[in-house]
Design an enzyme around this catalytic site. Structure first.
Site, mmCIF file in Angstrom:
data_model
loop_
_atom_site.group_PDB
_atom_site.id
_atom_site.type_symbol
_atom_site.label_atom_id
_atom_site.label_comp_id
_atom_site.label_asym_id
_atom_site.label_seq_id
_atom_site.Cartn_x
_atom_site.Cartn_y
_atom_site.Cartn_z
ATOM 1 N N SER A 1 0.882 -1.178 0.000
ATOM 2 C CA SER A 1 0.000 0.000 0.000
ATOM 3 C C SER A 1 0.913 1.219 0.000
ATOM 4 O O SER A 1 2.052 1.155 0.477
ATOM 5 C CB SER A 1 -0.858 0.001 1.267
ATOM 6 O OG SER A 1 -1.393 1.297 1.517
ATOM 7 N N TYR B 1 -1.271 -0.826 10.533
ATOM 8 C CA TYR B 1 -1.419 -1.133 9.101
ATOM 9 C C TYR B 1 -0.235 -0.570 8.316
ATOM 10 O O TYR B 1 0.376 -1.269 7.497
ATOM 11 C CB TYR B 1 -2.735 -0.535 8.608
ATOM 12 C CG TYR B 1 -3.030 -0.786 7.146
ATOM 13 C CD1 TYR B 1 -3.586 -1.996 6.728
ATOM 14 C CD2 TYR B 1 -2.770 0.183 6.177
ATOM 15 C CE1 TYR B 1 -3.871 -2.230 5.385
ATOM 16 C CE2 TYR B 1 -3.043 -0.037 4.833
ATOM 17 C CZ TYR B 1 -3.594 -1.246 4.444
ATOM 18 O OH TYR B 1 -3.869 -1.469 3.111
HETATM 19 P P1 NAI Z 1 -11.088 -6.585 1.678
HETATM 20 O O1 NAI Z 1 -11.383 -6.552 3.143
HETATM 21 O O2 NAI Z 1 -12.222 -6.562 0.708
HETATM 22 O O3 NAI Z 1 -10.188 -7.837 1.318
HETATM 23 C C1 NAI Z 1 -9.307 -8.449 2.212
HETATM 24 C C2 NAI Z 1 -9.381 -9.926 1.977
HETATM 25 O O4 NAI Z 1 -8.459 -10.599 2.835
HETATM 26 C C3 NAI Z 1 -10.775 -10.496 2.281
HETATM 27 O O5 NAI Z 1 -11.127 -11.367 1.230
HETATM 28 C C4 NAI Z 1 -10.563 -11.246 3.569
HETATM 29 O O6 NAI Z 1 -11.440 -12.345 3.695
HETATM 30 C C5 NAI Z 1 -9.126 -11.705 3.397
HETATM 31 N N1 NAI Z 1 -8.501 -12.099 4.653
HETATM 32 C C6 NAI Z 1 -8.365 -11.377 5.795
HETATM 33 N N2 NAI Z 1 -7.756 -12.109 6.742
HETATM 34 C C7 NAI Z 1 -7.494 -13.323 6.197
HETATM 35 C C8 NAI Z 1 -6.892 -14.505 6.664
HETATM 36 N N3 NAI Z 1 -6.455 -14.620 7.919
HETATM 37 N N4 NAI Z 1 -6.778 -15.555 5.825
HETATM 38 C C9 NAI Z 1 -7.226 -15.462 4.552
HETATM 39 N N5 NAI Z 1 -7.829 -14.384 4.043
HETATM 40 C C10 NAI Z 1 -7.956 -13.323 4.862
HETATM 41 O O7 NAI Z 1 -10.093 -5.359 1.406
HETATM 42 P P2 NAI Z 1 -9.370 -4.880 0.071
HETATM 43 O O8 NAI Z 1 -9.496 -3.412 0.048
HETATM 44 O O9 NAI Z 1 -9.795 -5.650 -1.101
HETATM 45 O O10 NAI Z 1 -7.829 -5.221 0.419
HETATM 46 C C11 NAI Z 1 -7.075 -6.236 -0.248
HETATM 47 C C12 NAI Z 1 -5.601 -5.932 -0.105
HETATM 48 O O11 NAI Z 1 -5.324 -4.693 -0.745
HETATM 49 C C13 NAI Z 1 -5.145 -5.774 1.351
HETATM 50 O O12 NAI Z 1 -3.855 -6.326 1.503
HETATM 51 C C14 NAI Z 1 -5.118 -4.262 1.518
HETATM 52 O O13 NAI Z 1 -4.231 -3.870 2.522
HETATM 53 C C15 NAI Z 1 -4.646 -3.842 0.137
HETATM 54 N N6 NAI Z 1 -4.931 -2.458 -0.215
HETATM 55 C C16 NAI Z 1 -6.207 -1.996 -0.377
HETATM 56 C C17 NAI Z 1 -6.430 -0.673 -0.728
HETATM 57 C C18 NAI Z 1 -7.800 -0.116 -0.947
HETATM 58 O O14 NAI Z 1 -7.913 1.105 -1.121
HETATM 59 N N7 NAI Z 1 -8.854 -0.905 -0.958
HETATM 60 C C19 NAI Z 1 -5.304 0.254 -0.913
HETATM 61 C C20 NAI Z 1 -4.003 -0.336 -0.722
HETATM 62 C C21 NAI Z 1 -3.840 -1.641 -0.388
#
Ligand code: NAI
Length: 243
Positions: free
Chosen positions: A134, A147
């Site tokens: 990120s 984070y």
């Molecule tokens: P989200 O909450 O929709 O997705 C996160 C995913 O990780 C979910 O599918 C969740 O079930 C899974 N997860 C969490 N803990 C877990 C575990 N212990 N085992 C397996 N799966 C697990 O959030 P988003 O926004 O799609 O984030 C995805 C990635 O992108 C993350 O690493 C986040 O930090 C990164 N990110 C997101 C940004 C945004 O603006 N949405 C910006 C920069 C980075």
């Protein structure tokens, strides 16, 4: 991506679901992995309906047994997309140890052990690991200290693994998205606070999931064959915003 086997963690929502559909849409066989099988089935169904190849994998990246079962179930992969991540909000003074552990365990420690679990299978024919970092790993914002620390760690993890595993033909790169609009954070961007954040992005708009397509395909495919240890920011210029 034809002929490539790809595992995407955290693939049941947001960026992970999008990456799985993107890579499958470009010919990869995709393993969609996360803790909730029911939500994963919906992602896999969408991929299959579009003519792609997908399998679901129940995986908690923080649990050693679960990671081991994933390796046993999937065998070798060509590409690992380490996307699973969690965030916690709150001031540094009130930060709980439980939340610190949950964020660091999921975002950083598990990312390393997922890479370590799948690297042996990649050693034979090379492979690519894409760690989802990120821009908060490179700059800071209020109320997201664990984070931001975890994502800074992901960047150093990426570079260290790139150095160690280049000799095995395993490339390790990081994708560092800026603020991307998803179903989970959509409402926030409509608030005054959300709108104020968007005004600080030089391109004056949020990122959309599709803005990540080119960069993800680059890092996951052989198009980036001479890239390793790179951190690719996709942020509408947020990192170069004026001080
Ligand atoms: P989200 O909450 O929709 O997705 C996160 C995913 O990780 C979910 O599918 C969740 O079930 C899974 N997860 C969490 N803990 C877990 C575990 N212990 N085992 C397996 N799966 C697990 O959030 P988003 O926004 O799609 O984030 C995805 C990635 O992108 C993350 O690493 C986040 O930090 C990164 N990110 C997101 C940004 C945004 O603006 N949405 C910006 C920069 C980075």
């Amino acid at each position: 991506m034809e002929g490539k086997r790809v595992l995407v963690t955290g693939a049941n929502s947001g960026l992970g679901a999008h990456f799985a559909e993107l890579l499958a849409g470009n010919g990869a066989e995709v393993f969609v992995a996360a803790r909730r099988l029911q939500a994963l089935e919906k992602v896999a169904d969408r991929i299959r309906d579009a003519g792609g190849i997908a399998s679901c994998l129940e995986l908690d990246v923080t649990k050693p047994d679960s990671r081991l079962s994933a390796v046993e179930a999937v065998g070798s992969v060509d590409v690992l997309v380490n996307n699973a991540g969690v965030v916690t909000q709150g001031s540094a003074l009130k930060q709980s140890e439980a939340d610190w552990n949950r964020v660091l365990d999921t975002n950083l420690k598990s990312m390393f052990f997922m890479a370590q679990a799948f690297a042996p299978s990649m050693k034979e024919r090379g492979g690519a690991i894409v760690n989802v970092a990120s821009i908060l790993g490179l700059r800071q914002a209020g109320s997201v200290l664990p984070y931001a620390v975890s994502k800074a760690g992901v960047i150093q993890l990426t570079k260290s693994l790139a150095l160690e595993w280049a000799r095995y033909g395993i490339r390790v790169n990081a994708l560092a998205p800026g603020y991307i609009e998803t179903a989970l954070n959509g409402e926030f961007w409509k608030t005054d606070e959300g709108a104020a954040l968007v005004r600080r992005i030089p391109q004056r708009r949020l990122g959309q999931l599709s803005d990540l397509d080119g960069p993800m395909l680059l890092l996951a495919s052989d198009a980036s064959r001479y890239m390793t240890g790179a951190v690719l920011a996709v942020d509408g210029g947020h990192l170069v915003s004026s001080l």
